[in-house]
Design an enzyme around this catalytic site. Structure first.
Site, PDB file in Angstrom:
ATOM      1  N   HIS A  26       0.854  -1.180   0.000  1.00  0.00           N
ATOM      2  CA  HIS A  26       0.000   0.000   0.000  1.00  0.00           C
ATOM      3  C   HIS A  26       0.897   1.239   0.000  1.00  0.00           C
ATOM      4  O   HIS A  26       1.988   1.232   0.557  1.00  0.00           O
ATOM      5  CB  HIS A  26      -0.884  -0.029   1.250  1.00  0.00           C
ATOM      6  N   GLN A  68      -4.654  -5.114   6.834  1.00  0.00           N
ATOM      7  CA  GLN A  68      -5.614  -6.037   6.229  1.00  0.00           C
ATOM      8  C   GLN A  68      -5.702  -7.369   6.959  1.00  0.00           C
ATOM      9  O   GLN A  68      -6.436  -8.260   6.524  1.00  0.00           O
ATOM     10  CB  GLN A  68      -5.247  -6.284   4.755  1.00  0.00           C
ATOM     11  N   CYS A  82      -4.177   1.210  -4.395  1.00  0.00           N
ATOM     12  CA  CYS A  82      -3.027   1.826  -3.714  1.00  0.00           C
ATOM     13  C   CYS A  82      -1.743   1.034  -3.892  1.00  0.00           C
ATOM     14  O   CYS A  82      -0.841   1.098  -3.055  1.00  0.00           O
ATOM     15  CB  CYS A  82      -3.336   2.029  -2.232  1.00  0.00           C
ATOM     16  N   LYS A 103     -10.480  -0.324   9.900  1.00  0.00           N
ATOM     17  CA  LYS A 103     -10.626  -1.545   9.098  1.00  0.00           C
ATOM     18  C   LYS A 103     -11.023  -2.746   9.958  1.00  0.00           C
ATOM     19  O   LYS A 103     -11.131  -3.861   9.453  1.00  0.00           O
ATOM     20  CB  LYS A 103      -9.330  -1.835   8.338  1.00  0.00           C
ATOM     21  N   ASP A 108       2.901  -4.200   8.133  1.00  0.00           N
ATOM     22  CA  ASP A 108       1.636  -3.471   8.018  1.00  0.00           C
ATOM     23  C   ASP A 108       0.502  -4.479   8.174  1.00  0.00           C
ATOM     24  O   ASP A 108       0.267  -5.302   7.302  1.00  0.00           O
ATOM     25  CB  ASP A 108       1.574  -2.784   6.650  1.00  0.00           C
TER      26      ASP A 108
END
Length: 396
Positions: A116, A193, A353, A216, A190
């Site tokens: 991203h 997700q 992204c 999220k 990261d």
């Protein structure tokens, strides 16, 4: 899991009764308990750590209890939890507060072309400023990380997503960290997700940093989490200074508070942080493993249906994922998304992204706990008969 009952927790469906929402990788809807927590803050409380009166002391206690919830949720110590304004903010804090402090000329930072923008652009800038080198780890033809092909020589840091927001593939972070740490490489993950779909244990993953936003994972916007091992946080410098992060200061010097408070300058998003605590409670009540099982069931159901259609190309059916990436042949992805929007279906179109991975736009369906098989059926019924003329007609 009773999905009908779960949907009753999300008031947005009362106001948008015909909406089918398949853009959960961008953000999830908020259950009423989270909305109530945010509202209650504005009705009943004040600023944290700013007064000796009940409104202030009570909310400060509530705020710090959320830090404890986060620590339990990802299995770390409370002083390893830094609140941020989201994943992008957390990644910039790491890049410019830690990366810029340790990277030197010629050092290599490894990442992937599927990252991203929020996990890529800060490192581009830091590498440029430090004369370090940004390199990309090899991916196979399906966009999956090839661990056995990584060259760790002269690598100082690795920055990578736990789960791709494009394909939904789960990277083998524990194995990557095990390999990287043999070379004393710091690994930044990261988790944007993954945090709403997988049980996160940062100790088992072995990563040095792990970041995620609340929005999220059924929480509010404006707040996120930066986890760092205490040993690496001790090497990180704050990039913002002001009220809240200092213990004292004189005309010429600053004494900062202990970790993690030295990284939390200014008045935070208090109401959002309290909402994050409720989102954690909500996910825990439903059982995150059951949530992911439901999402995988929906995604596999959709992939099976789409693979039967001659006009659809699916790009990520090689593994179980809660994301389905596809295109309608001969129709631009954004036109398809606009047509579906006219039928009250929300999907994402574009490059998601990850602009350097592919110049081609695709359609992305991403699932959450409140989605249903009936919604998938309706989507498929529209896709199987969609024509170019359909996408043109909605504009006239």
């Amino acid at each position: 899991m009773n999905i009908k009952k779960v949907r009753e927790d999300f008031s947005i469906f009362k106001y948008h009764q015909n909406l089918i929402y398949f853009d959960n990788a961008a953000t999830t809807f908020k259950p009423q308990c989270v909305i109530d927590a945010v509202t209650n803050y504005y009705l009943n409380t004040a600023n944290i750590g700013r007064g000796e009166y009940d409104l202030a002391t009570n909310v400060t206690t509530q705020y710090e209890k959320v830090r404890e919830k986060v620590a339990n949720f990802i299995n770390c110590a409370t002083n390893e939890v830094v609140f941020s304004f989201g994943a992008s903010d957390a990644l910039n804090k790491i890049a410019f507060g830690f990366g810029k402090n340790v990277l030197k000329k010629g050092d290599i930072v490894l990442t992937t072309k599927l990252e991203h923008a929020s996990n890529l652009l800060p490192w581009m800038k830091v590498c440029e400023e430090q004369s370090a080198i940004l390199k990309y780890m090899p991916l196979n033809e399906f966009g999956q990380l090839m661990l056995d092909k990584i060259n760790f020589k002269n690598v100082k840091m690795i920055v990578v997503s736990h789960v791709s927001n494009t394909f939904g593939y789960v990277n083998k972070i524990a194995k990557l960290c095990q390999l990287a740490h043999q070379y004393n490489i710091v690994v930044v993950v990261d988790g944007s997700q993954s945090v709403a779909h997988h049980k996160i244990d940062v100790k088992k993953l072995g990563c040095d940093f792990f970041v995620f936003p609340a929005h999220k994972m059924y929480g509010p916007t404006g707040v996120g989490v930066l986890y760092g091992k205490l040993s690496v946080l001790q090497k990180m410098q704050p990039i913002f200074f002001g009220g809240g992060s200092n213990a004292t200061y004189t005309e010429n010097s600053i004494t900062l508070k202990d970790i993690p408070f030295c990284f939390e300058t200014g008045t935070p998003a208090i109401e959002a942080t309290l909402g994050l605590g409720c989102a954690i409670d909500y996910i825990s009540t439903l059982d995150i493993e059951k949530i992911y099982k439901h999402e995988i069931s929906l995604a596999n159901y959709l992939k099976t249906k789409l693979n039967l259609l001659n006009n659809i190309e699916v790009y990520n059916d090689k593994e179980n994922t809660n994301i389905v990436l596809f295109n309608v042949k001969n129709i631009f992805a954004q036109d398809v998304a606009s047509y579906l929007s006219s039928k009250n279906i929300a999907v994402r179109s574009g490059q998601h992204c990850s602009k350097i991975y592919s110049e081609d736009a695709t359609l992305r369906v991403s699932f959450a706990v409140y989605n249903t098989h009936e919604e998938v059926d309706y989507l498929v019924s529209l896709l199987q008969s969609i024509t170019l003329e359909d996408t043109i007609d909605i504009f006239f």
